[in-house]
Design a protein around this motif. Structure first.
Motif, PDB file in Angstrom:
ATOM      1  N   GLY A   4      16.104 139.396 -10.447  1.00 19.87           N
ATOM      2  CA  GLY A   4      15.713 138.726 -11.687  1.00 19.87           C
ATOM      3  C   GLY A   4      15.298 137.296 -11.439  1.00 19.87           C
ATOM      4  N   SER A  27      11.764 136.465 -23.118  1.00 14.23           N
ATOM      5  CA  SER A  27      12.928 136.219 -22.261  1.00 14.23           C
ATOM      6  C   SER A  27      13.394 134.769 -22.331  1.00 14.23           C
ATOM      7  CB  SER A  27      12.640 136.630 -20.813  1.00 14.23           C
ATOM      8  OG  SER A  27      11.669 135.793 -20.255  1.00 14.23           O
ATOM      9  N   SER A  46      16.952 143.544 -13.712  1.00 13.40           N
ATOM     10  CA  SER A  46      17.157 142.812 -14.959  1.00 13.40           C
ATOM     11  C   SER A  46      15.836 142.565 -15.686  1.00 13.40           C
ATOM     12  CB  SER A  46      17.898 141.497 -14.708  1.00 13.40           C
ATOM     13  OG  SER A  46      17.105 140.604 -13.986  1.00 13.40           O
ATOM     14  N   GLY A  47      14.748 142.427 -14.947  1.00 15.03           N
ATOM     15  CA  GLY A  47      13.436 142.224 -15.579  1.00 15.03           C
ATOM     16  C   GLY A  47      13.071 143.404 -16.483  1.00 15.03           C
ATOM     17  N   ASP A 102       8.776 130.667 -16.954  1.00 10.70           N
ATOM     18  CA  ASP A 102      10.087 131.027 -16.389  1.00 10.70           C
ATOM     19  C   ASP A 102      10.809 129.797 -15.831  1.00 10.70           C
ATOM     20  OD1 ASP A 102       9.408 133.621 -17.021  1.00 10.70           O
ATOM     21  OD2 ASP A 102       9.023 134.261 -14.964  1.00 10.70           O
ATOM     22  N   SER A 153       7.636 135.791 -10.032  1.00 11.81           N
ATOM     23  CA  SER A 153       7.079 137.097 -10.403  1.00 11.81           C
ATOM     24  C   SER A 153       6.285 137.679  -9.240  1.00 11.81           C
ATOM     25  CB  SER A 153       6.114 136.942 -11.583  1.00 11.81           C
ATOM     26  OG  SER A 153       6.794 136.485 -12.702  1.00 11.81           O
ATOM     27  N   ARG A 203      11.713 143.411 -20.249  1.00 11.45           N
ATOM     28  CA  ARG A 203      10.483 144.142 -20.580  1.00 11.45           C
ATOM     29  C   ARG A 203      10.750 145.152 -21.695  1.00 11.45           C
ATOM     30  NH1 ARG A 203       6.263 143.944 -16.901  1.00 11.45           N
ATOM     31  NH2 ARG A 203       6.619 142.449 -15.229  1.00 11.45           N
TER      32      ARG A 203
HETATM   33  O1   DC Z   1      10.911 140.771 -12.711  1.00 12.30           O
HETATM   34  P1   DC Z   1       9.923 141.100 -13.828  1.00 12.30           P
HETATM   35  O2   DC Z   1       8.543 140.595 -13.574  1.00 12.30           O
HETATM   36  O3   DC Z   1       9.931 142.530 -14.209  1.00 12.30           O
HETATM   37  O4   DC Z   1      10.486 140.278 -15.073  1.00 12.30           O
HETATM   38  C1   DC Z   1       9.828 140.281 -16.306  1.00 12.30           C
HETATM   39  C2   DC Z   1      10.058 138.970 -17.037  1.00 12.30           C
HETATM   40  O5   DC Z   1      11.412 138.887 -17.448  1.00 12.30           O
HETATM   41  C3   DC Z   1       9.765 137.706 -16.254  1.00 12.30           C
HETATM   42  O6   DC Z   1       8.540 137.150 -16.641  1.00 12.30           O
HETATM   43  C4   DC Z   1      10.880 136.760 -16.591  1.00 12.30           C
HETATM   44  C5   DC Z   1      11.895 137.576 -17.275  1.00 12.30           C
HETATM   45  N1   DC Z   1      13.164 137.646 -16.549  1.00 12.30           N
HETATM   46  C6   DC Z   1      14.081 136.657 -16.793  1.00 12.30           C
HETATM   47  O7   DC Z   1      13.795 135.720 -17.536  1.00 12.30           O
HETATM   48  N2   DC Z   1      15.303 136.711 -16.215  1.00 12.30           N
HETATM   49  C7   DC Z   1      15.631 137.723 -15.403  1.00 12.30           C
HETATM   50  N3   DC Z   1      16.843 137.760 -14.853  1.00 12.30           N
HETATM   51  C8   DC Z   1      14.686 138.736 -15.117  1.00 12.30           C
HETATM   52  C9   DC Z   1      13.451 138.667 -15.711  1.00 12.30           C
END
Ligand code: DC
Length: 232
Positions: free
Chosen positions: A134, A108, A36-37, A189, A14, A41
């Motif tokens: 992501g 997530s 993708s995040g 994560d 992150s 969200r």
């Molecule tokens: O990249 P970000 O901080 O906006 O992502 C938000 C949350 O989404 C992060 O805590 C983990 C999850 N995430 C995930 O599990 N898989 C992804 N491909 C992207 C984000």
């Protein structure tokens, strides 16, 4: 620089600046950028608004499973760039608040949420020419991506960057809260059962603790030139 119809997967911890880096690369190589995040969200904001996350953070998984087909989550191209929308409402600001950041990792980690998001990401990427950032893009969403990058940086440096961004948006964060959120998200994560955050074996690692954005771009350009034999 002209690149072939490739998919670039950018994963990492992150607040390592994945989206800033990926957006710049998208511009430079004329690729579609997908965040993708923002999808996770968006699902989290929706779940909160539907009352599916209790104050103690417990997720009503059955309720979420039923509600998810009703979520119209998408990226809309606007004069200020691509923005996340739920229906015709722009939620770009709301999905970046600390409230959503504090809830997004558990959401997530839910397997059917990941399957729902993956399906949409793959549909939006048909034909390639995409750079997506992501946590599991190079390992799960696009294991065959032509180029994989794994970004990391010291947690306090990442917290400081996120803190500065929030202050710039007019928020009044407490540094230790921001740091705690980053450390908790790193942990969740990396330890969840479905598609945990990990570096794909064939990913190139960038630790940008002491790198400027310009240095990151130079690094990427060199990597792309070497990898695809582009002379420029
Ligand atoms: O990249 P970000 O901080 O906006 O992502 C938000 C949350 O989404 C992060 O805590 C983990 C999850 N995430 C995930 O599990 N898989 C992804 N491909 C992207 C984000």
């Amino acid at each position: 620089m002209t690149v072939p119809d490739i998919i670039i997967a950018v994963d990492g911890h992150s607040s390592t600046g994945k989206s800033t880096f990926a957006k710049l690369a998208a511009k430079e190589f004329n690729l579609l950028y997908l965040d993708s995040g923002a999808m996770y969200r968006g699902v989290t904001l929706y779940a909160m608004e539907q009352g599916l996350i209790a104050p103690d953070g417990t997720i009503d998984e059955e309720g979420l499973r039923e509600a998810l087909p009703g979520l119209d989550l998408k990226f809309v191209s606007t004069p200020e760039g691509s923005k996340t929308f739920i229906g015709d409402r722009c939620v770009e600001g709301e999905i970046r608040t600390l409230e959503v950041s504090n809830r997004v990792s558990p959401v997530s980690a839910v397997a059917f949420v990941r399957a729902w998001v993956d399906e949409r990401l793959r549909a939006m990427s048909r034909g390639g020419r995409v750079i997506m950032d992501g946590r599991d893009i190079g390992t799960t969403v696009f294991p065959d991506a032509e180029l994989k990058i794994f970004m990391t940086a010291d947690a306090r440096i990442r917290a400081q960057r996120r803190f500065d961004e929030m202050v710039a948006r007019g928020e009044t964060p407490v540094f230790e809260d921001v740091l705690k959120n980053i450390e908790e998200r790193d942990y969740i994560d990396s330890h969840r059962e479905t598609s945990p955050l990990r570096r794909a074996e064939d990913a190139y690692v960038m630790d940008n603790s002491d790198m400027t954005l310009h240095e990151e771009t130079v690094w990427l350009r060199g990597l792309v030139q070497g990898k695809f034999g582009i002379l420029e």
